[in-house]
Design an enzyme around this catalytic site. Structure first.
Site, mmCIF file in Angstrom:
data_model
loop_
_atom_site.group_PDB
_atom_site.id
_atom_site.type_symbol
_atom_site.label_atom_id
_atom_site.label_comp_id
_atom_site.label_asym_id
_atom_site.label_seq_id
_atom_site.Cartn_x
_atom_site.Cartn_y
_atom_site.Cartn_z
ATOM 1 N N VAL A 224 0.833 -1.205 0.000
ATOM 2 C CA VAL A 224 0.000 0.000 0.000
ATOM 3 C C VAL A 224 0.871 1.259 0.000
ATOM 4 O O VAL A 224 0.586 2.230 -0.716
ATOM 5 C CB VAL A 224 -0.963 -0.003 1.204
ATOM 6 C CG1 VAL A 224 -1.780 1.299 1.242
ATOM 7 C CG2 VAL A 224 -1.902 -1.202 1.137
ATOM 8 N N CYS A 225 1.938 1.248 0.783
ATOM 9 C CA CYS A 225 2.833 2.412 0.852
ATOM 10 C C CYS A 225 3.438 2.728 -0.518
ATOM 11 O O CYS A 225 3.598 3.896 -0.879
ATOM 12 C CB CYS A 225 3.955 2.157 1.864
ATOM 13 S SG CYS A 225 3.378 1.777 3.528
ATOM 14 N N THR A 226 3.766 1.689 -1.260
ATOM 15 C CA THR A 226 4.347 1.889 -2.592
ATOM 16 C C THR A 226 3.374 2.626 -3.503
ATOM 17 O O THR A 226 3.758 3.548 -4.235
ATOM 18 C CB THR A 226 4.742 0.539 -3.200
ATOM 19 O OG1 THR A 226 5.707 -0.086 -2.342
ATOM 20 C CG2 THR A 226 5.337 0.698 -4.591
#
Length: 222
Positions: free
Chosen positions: A45-47
């Site tokens: 998700v962070c990517t």
């Protein structure tokens, strides 16, 4: 240090980023700032989030907004992961904002960015998906906290910046789902006799059953 509340000044903490070391106020100067944290580098998700932020960087720059990210990873990790972020987001060129390396968790703890439900092991907590927007006075204008499982909407963050910048200088508020170009609401502190001078495009008072004239609409001020 307790977590920041709206109106509090960002502490002038020393930061280490993938682009070097500095004091936070040195980075902020007199700009609008978005500081956003993520749980870990090399996570799915962070990517997607940091890639979206990178692609929207020109829009934030147009508004005079500088971005800076933060996680509990070190600077080398950030630099390695950025290549994945750019590849996934089809972002080319220099990465448009620095990422703070807060492996000690000191900054995250001081700003209330820790997620109690996410841990790196050995009892080491991770950062949540926080968003903090600071004005040119270095004071907190908006704060949002998301859990690790929910990715943020950076288009919404851009919309929020538009509202914050407009309402910082005009005596209006922005109603639900407002976007640039939509009508705004006259703030309650504006007296009826002040309307013509403040809002030359006119004010419409909406009718409600109470008969109270508090719903006043005006075209977006320029």
């Amino acid at each position: 240090m307790p977590p920041l509340n709206l109106g509090d000044e960002m502490p002038n903490v020393a930061i280490v980023t993938n682009e070097g070391s500095m004091k936070m106020h040195e980075f902020m100067k007199d700009s609008w700032i978005i500081l956003f944290s993520h749980p870990r580098d090399y996570t799915p998700v962070c990517t997607t989030e940091l890639g979206r932020a990178a692609n929207l960087a020109p829009e934030f720059k147009k508004r005079g907004v500088k971005m800076i990210a933060l996680s509990c990873d070190d600077a080398d990790s950030h630099n390695g992961w950025i290549k994945d972020v750019q590849s996934h987001a089809n972002h080319v060129g220099d990465f448009p904002y620095p990422i703070i390396a807060d492996d000690s968790r000191e900054i995250a703890k001081s700003l209330g960015m820790i997620d109690p439900d996410e841990s790196a092991g050995a009892g080491m907590p991770l950062t949540c998906r926080a968003v903090m927007i600071f004005g040119p006075d270095k004071r907190l204008k908006l704060s949002m906290l998301y859990p690790a499982t929910t990715g943020r909407n950076f288009t919404e963050i851009l919309r929020v910046v538009d509202s914050l910048q407009l309402t910082a200088t005009k005596k209006v508020a922005t109603p639900v789902d407002w976007k640039v170009g939509d009508k705004c609401m006259v703030v309650p502190s504006v007296k009826k006799e002040e309307e013509a001078g403040l809002f030359p495009k006119g004010v419409e008072t909406l009718s409600v059953p109470s008969g109270k004239g508090y719903l006043r609409m005006t075209p977006m001020p320029e």
